[in-house]
Design a protein around this motif. Structure first.
Motif, PDB file in Angstrom:
ATOM      1  N   MET A 268      58.316  57.792  61.199  1.00  0.00           N
ATOM      2  CA  MET A 268      57.047  57.432  61.859  1.00  0.00           C
ATOM      3  C   MET A 268      57.368  56.529  63.030  1.00  0.00           C
ATOM      4  SD  MET A 268      53.625  55.981  60.115  1.00  0.00           S
ATOM      5  CE  MET A 268      54.547  54.834  59.128  1.00  0.00           C
ATOM      6  N   GLY A 269      56.722  56.782  64.156  1.00  0.00           N
ATOM      7  CA  GLY A 269      57.181  56.136  65.368  1.00  0.00           C
ATOM      8  C   GLY A 269      56.424  54.889  65.740  1.00  0.00           C
ATOM      9  N   ALA A 270      57.082  54.074  66.545  1.00  0.00           N
ATOM     10  CA  ALA A 270      56.463  52.866  67.082  1.00  0.00           C
ATOM     11  C   ALA A 270      55.733  53.196  68.363  1.00  0.00           C
ATOM     12  CB  ALA A 270      57.539  51.818  67.342  1.00  0.00           C
ATOM     13  N   SER A 271      54.630  52.497  68.606  1.00  0.00           N
ATOM     14  CA  SER A 271      53.754  52.858  69.720  1.00  0.00           C
ATOM     15  C   SER A 271      54.375  52.615  71.076  1.00  0.00           C
ATOM     16  CB  SER A 271      52.460  52.061  69.614  1.00  0.00           C
ATOM     17  OG  SER A 271      52.728  50.689  69.766  1.00  0.00           O
ATOM     18  N   TYR A 272      55.263  51.631  71.188  1.00  0.00           N
ATOM     19  CA  TYR A 272      55.719  51.259  72.518  1.00  0.00           C
ATOM     20  C   TYR A 272      56.530  52.344  73.176  1.00  0.00           C
ATOM     21  CZ  TYR A 272      60.642  50.616  71.412  1.00  0.00           C
ATOM     22  OH  TYR A 272      61.943  50.824  71.091  1.00  0.00           O
ATOM     23  N   TRP A 273      56.990  53.301  72.398  1.00  0.00           N
ATOM     24  CA  TRP A 273      57.899  54.302  72.947  1.00  0.00           C
ATOM     25  C   TRP A 273      57.165  55.484  73.570  1.00  0.00           C
ATOM     26  CZ3 TRP A 273      62.232  52.897  74.348  1.00  0.00           C
ATOM     27  CH2 TRP A 273      63.280  53.775  74.577  1.00  0.00           C
TER      28      TRP A 273
ATOM     29  N   ILE B 197      54.374  44.983  69.807  1.00  0.00           N
ATOM     30  CA  ILE B 197      53.497  45.525  68.765  1.00  0.00           C
ATOM     31  C   ILE B 197      54.337  46.141  67.653  1.00  0.00           C
ATOM     32  CG2 ILE B 197      51.787  47.297  68.235  1.00  0.00           C
ATOM     33  CD1 ILE B 197      50.686  46.896  71.090  1.00  0.00           C
ATOM     34  N   ALA B 198      55.331  46.922  68.054  1.00  0.00           N
ATOM     35  CA  ALA B 198      56.163  47.610  67.071  1.00  0.00           C
ATOM     36  C   ALA B 198      56.986  46.639  66.229  1.00  0.00           C
ATOM     37  CB  ALA B 198      57.093  48.600  67.779  1.00  0.00           C
ATOM     38  N   LYS B 199      57.448  45.553  66.847  1.00  0.00           N
ATOM     39  CA  LYS B 199      58.364  44.650  66.164  1.00  0.00           C
ATOM     40  C   LYS B 199      57.664  43.550  65.353  1.00  0.00           C
ATOM     41  CE  LYS B 199      62.254  44.625  66.383  1.00  0.00           C
ATOM     42  NZ  LYS B 199      63.275  45.281  65.517  1.00  0.00           N
ATOM     43  N   THR B 200      56.460  43.149  65.768  1.00  0.00           N
ATOM     44  CA  THR B 200      55.838  41.985  65.132  1.00  0.00           C
ATOM     45  C   THR B 200      54.482  42.250  64.480  1.00  0.00           C
ATOM     46  OG1 THR B 200      54.727  41.227  67.170  1.00  0.00           O
ATOM     47  CG2 THR B 200      57.011  40.503  66.805  1.00  0.00           C
ATOM     48  N   PHE B 201      53.655  43.094  65.089  1.00  0.00           N
ATOM     49  CA  PHE B 201      52.279  43.225  64.616  1.00  0.00           C
ATOM     50  C   PHE B 201      52.206  43.793  63.205  1.00  0.00           C
ATOM     51  CE2 PHE B 201      48.365  45.702  64.078  1.00  0.00           C
ATOM     52  CZ  PHE B 201      47.424  44.702  64.242  1.00  0.00           C
TER      53      PHE B 201
END
Length: 215
Positions: A1-6, A173-177
């Motif tokens: 599942m992917g992170a949004s920033y990418w 967002i991907a790393k902390t939220f």
């Protein structure tokens, strides 16, 4: 599942060039892959705004789809090429583009919101698709892609600031939220929405990140 920033950080030269429009069914779409540790070195942590939670209705998009090879930092410059190709073909969508904007507080006659959609392609690869919303998917020009997204619940992050910080916010967002959030990401496409009239040339930008979450 992917992170949004990418979603829109990378693109490749492999733009869709088929002779007929491609339709991606909702059941075939997954989230963007996470960045590798090497790719994370390109970004820094910045404050993350509190999102609002919204359920978006069915969304019909038409754009230029590109298959992205994983871990190709050199392809960053391909992003404006994808948008340029879509812009050059907008005349072919005349009469089909939905003028309703995701930015209800932005009025710009004869302008349209721009969408950047990212969804997985397996093996760490993914698809990048700059697009516009349309009122009909009939008679889509050859070589363009139809993407129909079902209703989805999103965490909507509003951003207003330096364009150079877009990647930093996605990364943050991907790393902390998600570590402290009560919400859980859904395995579905991530979307970045630009307001009508944005040309990509200004140093500042106003946009929204739509990150799918589970009900």
């Amino acid at each position: 599942m992917g992170a949004s920033y990418w979603c829109s950080v990378m693109a490749t030269a492999l733009f869709s060039s088929t002779t007929a429009a491609q339709t991606f069914l909702a059941s075939q779409q997954s989230g963007c892959p996470d960045a590798t540790p090497e790719e994370e070195k390109l970004f820094r942590l910045i404050p993350v705004p509190t999102p609002r939670i919204e359920t978006k209705g069915r969304l019909q998009l038409v754009g230029i789809n590109a298959h992205l090879a994983a871990h190709q930092q050199a392809d960053f410059a391909k992003i404006p090429q994808a948008w340029s190709l879509l812009s050059s073909r907008m005349v072919q969508l005349e009469g089909k583009t939905n003028r309703s904007s995701a930015f209800t507080n932005v009025g710009a006659p004869n302008r349209f919101s721009g969408y950047e959609v990212c969804f997985g392609a397996g093996g760490g690869n993914f698809y990048f698709m700059p697009a516009v919303e349309v009122s009909t998917t009939r008679f889509v020009p050859p070589g363009m892609t139809v993407l129909v997204l079902p209703p989805q619940r999103y965490a909507v992050f509003s951003f207003s600031g330096q364009r150079a910080d877009i990647g930093n916010l996605r990364y943050s967002i991907a790393k902390t939220f998600w570590k402290t959030s009560k919400y859980v990401r859904a395995d579905a496409p991530n979307i970045t929405v630009y307001p009508p009239g944005d040309t990509g040339r200004s140093e500042t930008v106003e946009l929204q990140f739509w990150i799918p979450i589970k009900p």
